[in-house]
Design an enzyme around this catalytic site. Structure first.
Site, PDB file in Angstrom:
ATOM      1  N   SER A  36      90.895 -37.515  27.600  1.00 10.50           N
ATOM      2  CA  SER A  36      91.598 -38.667  27.031  1.00 10.50           C
ATOM      3  C   SER A  36      90.620 -39.394  26.111  1.00 10.50           C
ATOM      4  O   SER A  36      89.403 -39.187  26.201  1.00 10.50           O
ATOM      5  CB  SER A  36      92.006 -39.600  28.175  1.00 10.50           C
ATOM      6  OG  SER A  36      92.472 -40.839  27.690  1.00 10.50           O
ATOM      7  N   TYR A  40      90.430 -43.775  36.111  1.00  4.73           N
ATOM      8  CA  TYR A  40      90.854 -42.767  35.128  1.00  4.73           C
ATOM      9  C   TYR A  40      89.689 -42.425  34.189  1.00  4.73           C
ATOM     10  O   TYR A  40      89.432 -41.254  33.897  1.00  4.73           O
ATOM     11  CB  TYR A  40      92.034 -43.353  34.359  1.00  4.73           C
ATOM     12  CG  TYR A  40      92.746 -42.428  33.400  1.00  4.73           C
ATOM     13  CD1 TYR A  40      93.560 -41.391  33.845  1.00  4.73           C
ATOM     14  CD2 TYR A  40      92.648 -42.621  32.013  1.00  4.73           C
ATOM     15  CE1 TYR A  40      94.247 -40.579  32.950  1.00  4.73           C
ATOM     16  CE2 TYR A  40      93.333 -41.812  31.119  1.00  4.73           C
ATOM     17  CZ  TYR A  40      94.132 -40.798  31.585  1.00  4.73           C
ATOM     18  OH  TYR A  40      94.814 -39.991  30.698  1.00  4.73           O
ATOM     19  N   LYS A  56      88.009 -38.862  33.524  1.00  4.97           N
ATOM     20  CA  LYS A  56      88.132 -38.268  32.188  1.00  4.97           C
ATOM     21  C   LYS A  56      86.770 -38.104  31.492  1.00  4.97           C
ATOM     22  O   LYS A  56      86.595 -37.172  30.706  1.00  4.97           O
ATOM     23  CB  LYS A  56      89.107 -39.093  31.329  1.00  4.97           C
ATOM     24  CG  LYS A  56      90.553 -39.085  31.852  1.00  4.97           C
ATOM     25  CD  LYS A  56      91.175 -37.688  31.814  1.00  4.97           C
ATOM     26  CE  LYS A  56      92.670 -37.718  32.105  1.00  4.97           C
ATOM     27  NZ  LYS A  56      93.273 -36.363  32.061  1.00  4.97           N
TER      28      LYS A  56
HETATM   29  P1  NAD Z   1     103.432 -36.445  31.855  1.00  3.10           P
HETATM   30  O1  NAD Z   1     103.563 -37.272  33.085  1.00  3.10           O
HETATM   31  O2  NAD Z   1     104.554 -36.411  30.891  1.00  3.10           O
HETATM   32  O3  NAD Z   1     103.050 -34.951  32.238  1.00  3.10           O
HETATM   33  C1  NAD Z   1     102.115 -34.676  33.260  1.00  3.10           C
HETATM   34  C2  NAD Z   1     102.612 -33.476  34.058  1.00  3.10           C
HETATM   35  O4  NAD Z   1     101.628 -33.198  35.075  1.00  3.10           O
HETATM   36  C3  NAD Z   1     103.935 -33.737  34.775  1.00  3.10           C
HETATM   37  O5  NAD Z   1     104.836 -32.676  34.550  1.00  3.10           O
HETATM   38  C4  NAD Z   1     103.546 -33.823  36.245  1.00  3.10           C
HETATM   39  O6  NAD Z   1     104.572 -33.367  37.124  1.00  3.10           O
HETATM   40  C5  NAD Z   1     102.321 -32.931  36.281  1.00  3.10           C
HETATM   41  N1  NAD Z   1     101.419 -33.228  37.422  1.00  3.10           N
HETATM   42  C6  NAD Z   1     101.081 -34.444  37.931  1.00  3.10           C
HETATM   43  N2  NAD Z   1     100.273 -34.280  38.986  1.00  3.10           N
HETATM   44  C7  NAD Z   1     100.085 -32.943  39.144  1.00  3.10           C
HETATM   45  C8  NAD Z   1      99.339 -32.159  40.044  1.00  3.10           C
HETATM   46  N3  NAD Z   1      98.641 -32.724  41.045  1.00  3.10           N
HETATM   47  N4  NAD Z   1      99.358 -30.818  39.916  1.00  3.10           N
HETATM   48  C9  NAD Z   1     100.079 -30.237  38.920  1.00  3.10           C
HETATM   49  N5  NAD Z   1     100.838 -30.922  38.054  1.00  3.10           N
HETATM   50  C10 NAD Z   1     100.824 -32.263  38.155  1.00  3.10           C
HETATM   51  O7  NAD Z   1     102.102 -36.999  31.143  1.00  3.10           O
HETATM   52  P2  NAD Z   1     101.251 -36.447  29.889  1.00  3.10           P
HETATM   53  O8  NAD Z   1     100.942 -37.634  29.064  1.00  3.10           O
HETATM   54  O9  NAD Z   1     101.892 -35.274  29.278  1.00  3.10           O
HETATM   55  O10 NAD Z   1      99.906 -36.046  30.632  1.00  3.10           O
HETATM   56  C11 NAD Z   1      99.234 -34.816  30.403  1.00  3.10           C
HETATM   57  C12 NAD Z   1      97.747 -35.071  30.344  1.00  3.10           C
HETATM   58  O11 NAD Z   1      97.439 -35.847  29.204  1.00  3.10           O
HETATM   59  C13 NAD Z   1      97.157 -35.828  31.531  1.00  3.10           C
HETATM   60  O12 NAD Z   1      95.937 -35.231  31.925  1.00  3.10           O
HETATM   61  C14 NAD Z   1      96.917 -37.212  30.979  1.00  3.10           C
HETATM   62  O13 NAD Z   1      95.884 -37.886  31.660  1.00  3.10           O
HETATM   63  C15 NAD Z   1      96.534 -36.872  29.562  1.00  3.10           C
HETATM   64  N6  NAD Z   1      96.637 -37.953  28.594  1.00  3.10           N
HETATM   65  C16 NAD Z   1      97.822 -38.506  28.261  1.00  3.10           C
HETATM   66  C17 NAD Z   1      97.882 -39.515  27.314  1.00  3.10           C
HETATM   67  C18 NAD Z   1      99.180 -40.151  26.918  1.00  3.10           C
HETATM   68  O14 NAD Z   1      99.140 -41.214  26.254  1.00  3.10           O
HETATM   69  N7  NAD Z   1     100.315 -39.593  27.252  1.00  3.10           N
HETATM   70  C19 NAD Z   1      96.701 -39.965  26.684  1.00  3.10           C
HETATM   71  C20 NAD Z   1      95.505 -39.387  27.050  1.00  3.10           C
HETATM   72  C21 NAD Z   1      95.470 -38.374  27.983  1.00  3.10           C
END
Ligand code: NAD
Length: 274
Positions: free
Chosen positions: A145, A158, A162
């Site tokens: 992130s 977090y 990260k």
């Molecule tokens: P999201 O919630 O839409 O998708 C995350 C997915 O991970 C979901 O389908 C959920 O069911 C699955 N998940 C959660 N816990 C789990 C586990 N223990 N084992 C397996 N699957 C699991 O969110 P996203 O934004 O697509 O997140 C994806 C990644 O991106 C994450 O690592 C998040 O920290 C990172 N991220 C997101 C953002 C943002 O703004 N969306 C920014 C920076 C980083």
């Protein structure tokens, strides 16, 4: 390139049922990559895999909790049983809890670290020996992130996880070059996904689902634009094609990273004993 031909190659995507994982799986499927879609929500993973198969690639779905090493091992066994090889591993599943460090419960820490840091470690631990043994290169992308590159107030647990994912990726990038394996770390700012209702996936082991599933976001307080997850999908594809280590989604994050390194650099001036 460390994956010579994306069409026909095999990828594993964790957190593949939603947001960044799903958008990336779809982008890679359009390039012809066959995919194992893994997610703690097995039904949603199945729905995603079925949708991706409509793009003309072979897909499988699996319910996997990345915080559990045995389940990640079972995912690798399944991938090799179904496809006979793996070329790309996307350690992407993640969750977050917001609030000041003073208010983080022990379960908040454990859940965040177990999913966001141990998840990618498990993915590397399990798949790296296979990729080395396979001897045909490959690529590993870990989702960190912007919060893995600069301090984000009220995201302490977090950030700890990260930053760890960035360190894992930086060291790995150097160590596996000799095996023709590429490594990227995805560092997005805000993308419109279901991340703000991460609590939906919080198991009883970590205190269960919170009463309020979605975290309230104060738009005025947030840095950076809210973009779509397709931006991350494009970045991940670029990372595979070019073996680029750091993958960004927002130009806004650049200044924060520069400022962090300026602060570290300045701290050498006048440091006692230097
Ligand atoms: P999201 O919630 O839409 O998708 C995350 C997915 O991970 C979901 O389908 C959920 O069911 C699955 N998940 C959660 N816990 C789990 C586990 N223990 N084992 C397996 N699957 C699991 O969110 P996203 O934004 O697509 O997140 C994806 C990644 O991106 C994450 O690592 C998040 O920290 C990172 N991220 C997101 C953002 C943002 O703004 N969306 C920014 C920076 C980083």
């Amino acid at each position: 390139m460390v994956i010579n031909e994306i069409a026909g190659s095999v990828g594993v995507v964790t957190g593949g049922a939603s947001g960044i994982g799903l958008a990336t799986a779809e982008r890679l499927a359009r390039e012809g990559m066959q995919l194992l879609v893994a997610d703690i929500d097995g039904d949603a993973a199945q729905t995603a895999a079925t949708r991706l198969a409509d793009l003309g690639v072979r897909t499988q779905a699996m319910a996997v909790d990345v915080s559990d090493l045995a389940q990640v091992q079972a995912m690798a066994d399944q991938a090799f049983a179904d496809f006979g090889r793996v070329d790309f591993v996307f350690n992407n599943a993640g969750v977050y809890v917001s609030g000041p460090i003073a208010e983080m419960t022990h379960d908040d820490w454990r859940w965040t670290i177990d999913v966001d840091l141990w998840g990618p470690i498990h993915g590397v631990e399990v798949f790296l020996p296979y990729l080395i043994e396979q001897g045909t290169g490959g690529h590993i992308t870990n989702t960190s992130s912007f919060a893995g590159l600069a301090p984000n107030v009220e995201l302490g647990a977090y950030c700890v996880a990260k930053y760890g994912v960035v360190a894992l990726s930086e060291v790995l990038h150097r160590e596996v070059r000799q095996h023709n394996i590429g490594v990227s770390v995805l560092c997005p700012m805000r993308l419109a996904t279901d991340i703000d209702s991460s609590g939906r996936n919080r198991t009883e082991e970590y205190g269960g689902k919170p009463e309020e599933l979605a975290i309230e976001i104060d738009e005025e307080e947030m840095a950076g634009r809210l973009l779509g997850p397709d931006v991350a999908a494009e970045a991940v594809l670029f990372g595979i094609q070019t073996n680029t280590l750091y993958l960004h989604t927002h130009i806004e994050s650049r200044r924060f990273v520069q400022r962090r390194f300026e602060r570290i650099d300045k701290s050498f001036d006048g440091a006692p004993g230097l």
